[in-house]
Write a protein that holds these residues in place. Structure first.
Motif, PDB file in Angstrom:
ATOM      1  N   LEU A   1      20.178 -74.915  -5.571  1.00 48.92           N
ATOM      2  CA  LEU A   1      20.036 -73.466  -6.082  1.00 48.92           C
ATOM      3  C   LEU A   1      19.597 -73.366  -7.671  1.00 48.92           C
ATOM      4  N   ASP A   2      18.518 -72.914  -7.852  1.00 46.52           N
ATOM      5  CA  ASP A   2      17.946 -72.422  -9.107  1.00 46.52           C
ATOM      6  C   ASP A   2      18.452 -71.403  -9.679  1.00 46.52           C
ATOM      7  N   GLU A   3      19.805 -71.120  -9.490  1.00 51.37           N
ATOM      8  CA  GLU A   3      20.377 -69.781  -9.929  1.00 51.37           C
ATOM      9  C   GLU A   3      20.777 -69.856 -11.236  1.00 51.37           C
TER      10      GLU A   3
ATOM     11  N   THR B   1       5.092 -71.468  -5.438  1.00 51.67           N
ATOM     12  CA  THR B   1       5.134 -71.329  -6.791  1.00 51.67           C
ATOM     13  C   THR B   1       5.630 -72.403  -7.633  1.00 51.67           C
ATOM     14  N   HIS B   2       6.766 -72.995  -7.014  1.00 47.15           N
ATOM     15  CA  HIS B   2       7.324 -74.200  -7.647  1.00 47.15           C
ATOM     16  C   HIS B   2       8.024 -75.347  -6.798  1.00 47.15           C
ATOM     17  N   PHE B   3       8.311 -76.341  -7.318  1.00 45.08           N
ATOM     18  CA  PHE B   3       9.126 -77.616  -6.274  1.00 45.08           C
ATOM     19  C   PHE B   3      10.247 -77.130  -5.767  1.00 45.08           C
TER      20      PHE B   3
ATOM     21  N   PRO C   1      13.857 -75.985  -3.607  1.00 43.75           N
ATOM     22  CA  PRO C   1      13.733 -76.147  -2.200  1.00 43.75           C
ATOM     23  C   PRO C   1      13.768 -74.801  -1.588  1.00 43.75           C
ATOM     24  N   ASP C   2      14.359 -73.846  -2.294  1.00 43.36           N
ATOM     25  CA  ASP C   2      14.327 -72.519  -1.723  1.00 43.36           C
ATOM     26  C   ASP C   2      13.177 -72.002  -1.663  1.00 43.36           C
ATOM     27  N   HIS C   3      12.051 -72.599  -2.770  1.00 43.90           N
ATOM     28  CA  HIS C   3      10.560 -71.915  -2.371  1.00 43.90           C
ATOM     29  C   HIS C   3       9.774 -72.875  -1.480  1.00 43.90           C
ATOM     30  N   ILE C   4       9.801 -73.994  -1.669  1.00 37.92           N
ATOM     31  CA  ILE C   4       8.738 -75.012  -0.749  1.00 37.92           C
ATOM     32  C   ILE C   4       9.643 -75.682   0.316  1.00 37.92           C
TER      33      ILE C   4
ATOM     34  N   GLY D   1       7.536 -65.480  -8.800  1.00 38.67           N
ATOM     35  CA  GLY D   1       8.379 -66.633  -8.535  1.00 38.67           C
ATOM     36  C   GLY D   1       9.683 -66.385  -9.364  1.00 38.67           C
ATOM     37  N   ASP D   2      10.153 -67.726 -10.007  1.00 33.91           N
ATOM     38  CA  ASP D   2      11.216 -67.654 -10.657  1.00 33.91           C
ATOM     39  C   ASP D   2      11.034 -67.396 -12.069  1.00 33.91           C
ATOM     40  N   GLN D   3       9.712 -67.281 -12.578  1.00 29.56           N
ATOM     41  CA  GLN D   3       9.457 -67.126 -14.065  1.00 29.56           C
ATOM     42  C   GLN D   3       9.969 -66.213 -14.626  1.00 29.56           C
TER      43      GLN D   3
ATOM     44  N   GLY E   1      10.868 -64.056  -7.258  1.00 32.95           N
ATOM     45  CA  GLY E   1      11.571 -64.818  -6.348  1.00 32.95           C
ATOM     46  C   GLY E   1      12.977 -64.382  -5.743  1.00 32.95           C
ATOM     47  N   HIS E   2      13.591 -63.781  -6.399  1.00 31.21           N
ATOM     48  CA  HIS E   2      15.057 -63.335  -6.212  1.00 31.21           C
ATOM     49  C   HIS E   2      15.227 -61.993  -6.702  1.00 31.21           C
ATOM     50  N   GLY E   3      15.935 -61.278  -6.041  1.00 30.05           N
ATOM     51  CA  GLY E   3      16.002 -59.800  -6.601  1.00 30.05           C
ATOM     52  C   GLY E   3      14.808 -58.883  -5.987  1.00 30.05           C
TER      53      GLY E   3
HETATM   54 ZN   LIG Z   1      14.281 -69.933  -6.684  1.00 33.49          ZN
END
Ligand SMILES: [Zn+2]
Length: 360
Positions: A11-13, A104-106, A108-111, A228-230, A273-275
């Protein structure tokens, strides 16, 4: 970007709680239930999928296209996410075809389900080259054991022998388990490209720091920004230095990206991407910028004594970091220390493989 953190916890959290003053949430906490879609603007719909861990969910966006819908981000390859998509295609979107899958980016939650979705709908995968190649390289790196360079990075950051041994137990192929096989080829997008989706112009705006060439989609006509997550409303996206590019400057790239996004109109509806969808892009970018710069200042003072990355967790995250978060916390701490080093505010000394940073 950090391969290290991807392998430990997919997770990219974030760890850094941030102020979200100045933001307004258009839907006031109303969100689409699993298997449902919710319209957020004419021709744009929202799907929310579960992901494990503190993030809890990821948002995917459906944009009406000539002959179906373009899908932005897909969720992780988990049974619950696949079931939710099947419910969407049985229910509200029955008979609708996915015309293209835009990642949007690599992460795993996105692709994670991009390959699966492309297969099902005979749709092309659309990504920037930096994100596409990164995803393909991680999937292709099929070794079981943790690479020596990663272990050296963990030692450098100050991990204990127990922490290193514990992390080694989860091996090195975690990413492949939560990402379905990717198509052989893809369709490239890059910064500044104009895409027409269902007759509507969308411009690609890229950022870096959270991932190498993160794509956002801007529809200036309707005031929409698929971020996305930007940019996230409540959490600070993870900005990590990792063993795959240990001399990189992800935080510098992140701060530059914030400045770049501030050139966009302030009144866009941001679809993150989140929120939840929000207005207040500039307020949010300012908060993220201020926070990172304050952390850098604090760290510089803290480096009056030589410190390792692990010593900096308390300053950066204000909470205890358990084994599950160790990889990401390390990546984030290292991105700040590396930034101080690049700015000439800190110096690094290596002793027995461990990196000690001291104020310059
Ligand atoms: Zn994410």
């Amino acid at each position: 970007m950090s391969r290290t953190s991807s392998a430990i916890s997919p997770l990219d959290e974030s760890f850094t709680a941030t102020s979200h003053k100045g933001l307004t949430y258009k839907f006031g906490g109303v969100e689409p239930a699993s298997g449902e879609v919710m319209t957020v603007a004419p021709g744009v719909r929202w799907v929310r999928l579960v992901v494990p861990g503190p993030l809890k969910h990821i948002n995917c966006w459906l944009i009406d296209d000539d002959d179906g819908v373009a899908l932005v981000d897909t969720g992780m390859n988990l049974p619950a996410a696949r079931e939710a998509w099947k419910a969407v295609w049985r229910g509200p979107l029955a008979g609708t075809r996915v015309t293209q899958v835009i990642g949007t980016h690599f992460h795993p939650d996105h692709i994670g389900l991009a390959g699966w979705m492309c297969d099902h709908h005979a749709a092309p995968l659309v990504m920037t080259r930096g994100e596409w190649l990164t995803a393909k390289f991680i999937v292709a790196d099929a070794r079981d054991a943790v690479p020596d360079e990663v272990t050296a990075f963990r030692i450098g950051a100050g991990w204990s022998e127990e922490q290193i041994a514990e992390a080694a137990k989860s091996g090195w192929s975690g990413f492949r388990r939560i990402v379905t096989p990717m198509p052989m080829g893809y369709r490239r997008i890059k910064d500044g490209d104009e895409m027409t989706i269902g007759g509507t112009p969308w411009r690609i705006v890229t950022g870096s720091g959270h991932s190498p060439e993160h794509a956002c989609l801007l529809n200036e006509r309707d005031g929409l920004f698929v971020a996305g997550d930007q940019v996230l409303p409540r959490i600070s996206p993870n900005v990590s230095l990792g063993a795959t590019e240990p001399d990189a400057d992800p935080l510098g790239e992140w701060l530059d990206s914030i400045a770049k996004l501030k050139q966009l109109p302030h009144d866009l509806l941001v679809l993150p991407g989140h929120g939840d969808p929000f207005h207040g892009l500039h307020a949010r970018l300012d908060a993220l910028d201020t926070e990172h710069r304050a952390r850098l200042d604090e760290l510089e003072i803290f480096l009056a004594e030589p410190r390792r990355a692990v010593d900096c967790f308390g300053r950066l995250f204000r909470r205890a970091i358990g084994q599950d978060m160790l990889g990401m916390a390390t990546g984030e701490a290292m991105s700040h220390l590396r930034r101080l080093e690049i700015e000439g505010r800190a110096r690094r000394e290596t002793r027995d493989g461990v990196w000690w940073f001291a104020a310059a």
